[in-house]
Design a protein around this motif. Structure first.
Motif, short mmCIF file in Angstrom:
data_model
loop_
_atom_site.label_atom_id
_atom_site.label_comp_id
_atom_site.label_asym_id
_atom_site.label_seq_id
_atom_site.Cartn_x
_atom_site.Cartn_y
_atom_site.Cartn_z
N CYS A 1 0.84 -1.21 0.00
CA CYS A 1 0.00 0.00 0.00
C CYS A 1 0.86 1.25 0.00
N THR A 2 0.57 2.16 -0.92
CA THR A 2 1.35 3.40 -0.96
C THR A 2 0.56 4.58 -0.41
N GLU A 3 -0.56 4.26 0.25
CA GLU A 3 -1.30 5.25 1.01
C GLU A 3 -1.84 6.39 0.17
N CYS A 4 -2.19 6.07 -1.07
CA CYS A 4 -2.69 7.12 -1.97
C CYS A 4 -4.10 7.53 -1.59
N GLY A 5 -4.85 6.60 -0.94
CA GLY A 5 -6.17 6.97 -0.44
C GLY A 5 -7.29 6.97 -1.45
N ARG A 6 -7.04 6.40 -2.61
CA ARG A 6 -8.14 6.33 -3.59
C ARG A 6 -9.27 5.45 -3.06
N CYS A 7 -8.89 4.41 -2.32
CA CYS A 7 -9.90 3.53 -1.71
C CYS A 7 -10.78 4.32 -0.74
N THR A 8 -10.12 5.09 0.10
CA THR A 8 -10.84 5.84 1.12
C THR A 8 -11.71 6.93 0.50
N ALA A 9 -11.19 7.55 -0.58
CA ALA A 9 -11.97 8.59 -1.25
C ALA A 9 -13.23 8.02 -1.89
N ALA A 10 -13.19 6.72 -2.25
CA ALA A 10 -14.34 6.10 -2.89
C ALA A 10 -15.26 5.40 -1.90
N CYS A 11 -14.83 5.31 -0.64
CA CYS A 11 -15.58 4.52 0.35
C CYS A 11 -16.83 5.27 0.80
N PRO A 12 -18.02 4.67 0.59
CA PRO A 12 -19.25 5.38 0.97
C PRO A 12 -19.32 5.66 2.46
N ALA A 13 -18.77 4.75 3.28
CA ALA A 13 -18.80 4.97 4.73
C ALA A 13 -17.91 6.16 5.08
N ASN A 14 -16.72 6.19 4.50
CA ASN A 14 -15.79 7.27 4.83
C ASN A 14 -16.31 8.63 4.37
N MET A 15 -16.87 8.67 3.16
CA MET A 15 -17.29 9.98 2.65
C MET A 15 -18.51 10.53 3.39
N THR A 16 -19.20 9.65 4.14
CA THR A 16 -20.31 10.15 4.93
C THR A 16 -19.93 10.27 6.41
N GLY A 17 -18.63 10.30 6.66
CA GLY A 17 -18.15 10.64 8.00
C GLY A 17 -18.00 9.51 8.98
N LYS A 18 -18.11 8.25 8.50
CA LYS A 18 -17.89 7.14 9.43
C LYS A 18 -16.39 6.96 9.66
N LYS A 19 -16.07 6.23 10.73
CA LYS A 19 -14.65 6.05 11.08
C LYS A 19 -13.91 5.15 10.11
N LEU A 20 -14.62 4.32 9.38
CA LEU A 20 -13.96 3.39 8.47
C LEU A 20 -13.18 4.11 7.38
N SER A 21 -11.94 3.67 7.18
CA SER A 21 -11.15 4.12 6.05
C SER A 21 -10.37 2.90 5.55
N PRO A 22 -10.65 2.44 4.34
CA PRO A 22 -9.95 1.24 3.84
C PRO A 22 -8.42 1.41 3.86
N ARG A 23 -7.98 2.65 3.60
CA ARG A 23 -6.53 2.88 3.66
C ARG A 23 -6.01 2.63 5.06
N LYS A 24 -6.78 3.06 6.06
CA LYS A 24 -6.34 2.85 7.44
C LYS A 24 -6.30 1.36 7.76
N ILE A 25 -7.22 0.59 7.22
CA ILE A 25 -7.20 -0.86 7.44
C ILE A 25 -5.85 -1.42 6.96
N MET A 26 -5.43 -0.98 5.77
CA MET A 26 -4.16 -1.49 5.23
C MET A 26 -2.97 -0.98 6.04
N MET A 27 -3.02 0.31 6.42
CA MET A 27 -1.89 0.89 7.17
C MET A 27 -1.79 0.27 8.56
#
Lengths: 255, 446
Positions: free
Chosen positions: B310-336
């Motif tokens: 993972c290079t932490e670009c955050g494209r996953c997190t930017a596309a994550c419906p949970a993250n974009m609506t303010g939930k704590k989930l961030s797929p990038r954070k899962i990988m990190m």
């Protein structure tokens, strides 16, 4: 199905109704619409009726593998008992589970989502759009379901079905591979969302409304609930309707 | 003087090779802590996937401008390595521009081409740095994404600065070299002007030969040491993706994204409960010590390779419906978090002679919170977005399995859903006998 089996008949296809299609008042209408289309097209189909159980998808996604496998195994037993080869379903979650996950447990069937099935019926000329409500000049936008689109790469079949309506098909900013989830998958349908600043279906409905479409077409019972709730939340129920593909085709056929 | 430089160079090279070897071995052994999973099927399809996604960077071109800039850095990195090979050989052998006599006039063209690439890298890295600091691309901002706080944000900038400095060094080295050639300095072989550094010559003309040699040598050493430091640094950094992108795409999932892995240990139990004969009677007795994944050792080796890739670009997190609506989930954070845990486990192993000693921590709970994994809609947007085919969803689902089946920690409404499924075979509280009621209004079929 039991009736057909008793008469020693075999269906062309088994219609897997799913829990929403069986119990949810809104989605029962989709079930009925699809059945009417099948009857009119002369498709010899069967349903399991009370012998059908949940495919287990929500349990599996939530992490309860045990409940999933219990349900899956008993479904496989029923399906195999009737010698089912081909299944059509109007639910992308059932579709995904039956198609991709039942083989691991010994259940091998040809599984088709109703969007693909409808497209085939239209292509074969078994469904003809005439005699019903006309969609000319109406704006329709299609909401991609995750379990149809990204999960199984079905993006075009539902759009082909909608094209048959001769309506004006408009796309949301996030569509196809980039389509935004309605917020219900992965067990979210059955619990309150985690704390956040917005509900996912609101984010999505804003995008759908921005297209100016008067009809939001869906192909999934969960998306149906989420999008309908979204429209209500925005107080647009009178101007914007949410319909399943099958309902739109049935309306166009005058069924 | 020359022999001193040679000895020093060989010593540095040896140290770097040893440090690198140690680091790579540790990374390898932590990846192998994961459960085995066969990803050796369909080599042809896997190879073509790697060619398209890693070698051809297909997904990077989803955003065409960034795709081109990233491609410039990537191709520069790969091709300039040919020059690095010459530099390393020069360093060992005490030669200068070893390849020049073999290539004749083509040599200047080749170095000119490398310079063109170097300028491309330079420009791209400056733009990338500006995107991080001035235009503030949302997904890279620590203010908005807590996983980027501290080291990750700094790491992202450091790499870019590193590359900019290295490219400046290579151009300085070449420019000073060209001026020395013009002066007819004996050690500096005549090669002809290079594409870009010829324009930098005015910066160095007028200086005497000795000063020029110092400039050229310092730039040469700075450049090669920089590359060595970079090579070691990247094993600690998100920049490991430049290597792991290749195996990671090769070993990626080939099945439909919607398909979840089966748990055969449960199948055996379910079969015996339903009274279905199992093929081998011994099958049912294998009870795993743990259901799902609690810690990194419970994940598959591929999940762990994903974390290092993972290079932490955050494209996953930017596309994550949970993250974009303010939930704590961030797929990038899962990988990190998975990588952070692995690095901690790796340090633990180093300190304990290669064996992991229980430290009372686990991936779920101490790194990833239950609230995060519970927010996932399993929509696969993160999986779809990743330019190197990382699958955060696979990890989330395994963590959920642990929470639900091993710890019986489910949100109350999920427990209700499970109960309905167990008793009514539907997720809602409806009687199974009513399942066919929808057909009541239909005219009977003839």
């Amino acid at each position: 199905m039991a009736e057909m089996a008793a008469n020693n008949e075999a269906p062309e296809v088994l219609f897997w109704v799913g829990c929403a299609g069986s119990f949810d008042d809104r989605y029962k209408k989709v079930t009925v619409a699809f059945v009417k289309i099948l009857n009119k097209a002369g498709v010899k189909f069967a349903v399991l009726g009370t012998e059908e159980s949940c495919t287990g998808d929500p349990a599996r996604r939530a992490g309860n593998e045990f409940t999933f496998q219990m349900l899956a195994m008993s479904n496989i037993q029923v399906l195999d008992m009737y010698g089912i080869k081909k299944i059509v379903t109007a639910c992308p979650h059932c579709f995904n589970t039956l198609k991709n996950e039942y083989p691991q447990l010994g259940g091998h069937y040809e599984v088709i989502h109703h969007s693909t099935f409808l497209q085939q019926l239209i292509d074969e000329g078994r469904v003809r759009i005439e005699g019903g409500e006309t969609f000319k000049g109406k704006k329709i936008t299609f909401h991609d379901s995750c379990y149809l689109g990204r999960a199984n790469n079905i993006y075009e079949a539902p759009r082909h079905v909608l094209e048959a309506l001769d309506a004006d098909l408009v796309e949301m900013k996030r569509c196809r591979t980039k389509g935004l989830c309605c917020g219900a998958g992965g067990g979210q349908m059955f619990k309150e969302p985690e704390p956040g600043k917005k509900d996912i279906n609101i984010e999505r409905i804003e995008e759908a409304l921005a297209t100016g479409a008067d009809t939001i077409a869906v192909a999934c019972p969960f998306c149906m609930v989420m999008m309908t709730d979204g429209v209500k939340n925005k107080e647009k129920e009178s101007a914007v309707k949410v319909y399943d593909l099958a309902e739109l085709i049935a309306q166009a056929e005058g069924l | 003087m020359a022999i001193f430089q040679q000895i020093l160079f060989i010593a540095v090279l040896g140290t770097v090779a040893w440090l690198g070897y140690r680091r790579v071995s540790l990374i390898r052994s932590t990846i192998l802590l994961g459960k085995s999973e066969d990803r050796s099927d369909n080599p042809g399809e896997r190879f073509s996937m790697m060619l398209r996604i890693a070698f051809g960077q297909k997904k990077m071109f989803d955003r065409p401008l960034i795709g081109v800039l990233h491609f410039a850095v990537y191709i520069g990195f790969i091709l300039i390595n040919v020059e690095v090979l010459e530099i390393v050989l020069d360093g060992i052998l005490g030669t200068h521009r070893l390849f020049a006599p073999f290539l004749g006039s083509f040599y200047a063209t080749l170095i000119g081409f490398f310079e063109l690439l170097a300028v491309g890298v330079l420009v791209a890295c400056i733009i990338f740095l500006l995107r991080r600091t001035v235009t503030k691309v949302e997904r890279l901002q620590p203010v908005r994404h807590r996983e980027m706080n501290g080291w990750p944000a700094l790491d992202g900038k450091l790499i870019l600065v590193f590359e900019i400095v290295l490219m400046i060094a290579i151009l300085t080295m070449n420019a000073a070299d060209l001026v020395l050639q013009d002066l007819g300095s004996p050690h500096y072989r005549q090669t002809g002007d290079f594409f870009f550094s010829q324009f930098l010559k005015p910066l160095f003309t007028g200086l005497n030969e000795e000063t020029l040699v110092i400039f050229e040598r310092v730039a040469w050493w700075f450049h090669i040491i920089g590359i060595f430091v970079f090579a070691i640094y990247l094993t600690y950094s998100k920049h490991l993706h430049i290597v792991l992108a290749f195996p990671n795409t090769y070993f990626s999932r080939l099945m439909p994204k919607g398909k979840m892995n089966n748990m055969p240990e449960i199948t055996a139990e379910v079969k015996s409960m339903l009274g279905i004969e199992t093929a081998q009677t011994g099958e049912a007795t294998v009870i795993p010590d743990r259901f799902g994944a609690k810690d990194v050792q419970d994940l598959s080796w591929k999940n762990l390779m994903d974390a290092y890739s993972c290079t932490e670009c955050g494209r996953c997190t930017a596309a994550c419906p949970a993250n974009m609506t303010g939930k704590k989930l961030s797929p990038r954070k899962i990988m990190m978090d998975t990588r952070d845990r692995l690095e901690d486990v790796g340090r633990n192993m180093l300190a304990n002679g290669g064996k992991f000693v229980e430290d009372g921590k686990s991936l779920i709970g101490d790194y990833i919170l239950e609230e995060e994994i519970n927010a996932c809609t399993t929509c696969n947007a993160c999986v779809q977005e990743c330019p190197v085919l990382i699958n955060p969803l696979d990890i989330i689902l395994q963590l959920r399995r642990h929470k639900i089946m091993d710890e019986s920690q489910a949100p109350a409404s999920w427990n209700m859903m499970f109960q309905n499924l167990d008793t009514n075979q539907a997720p809602w509280k409806f009687s199974p006998g009513d399942r066919f009621n929808w057909a009541a209004g239909l005219e009977p079929k003839e």
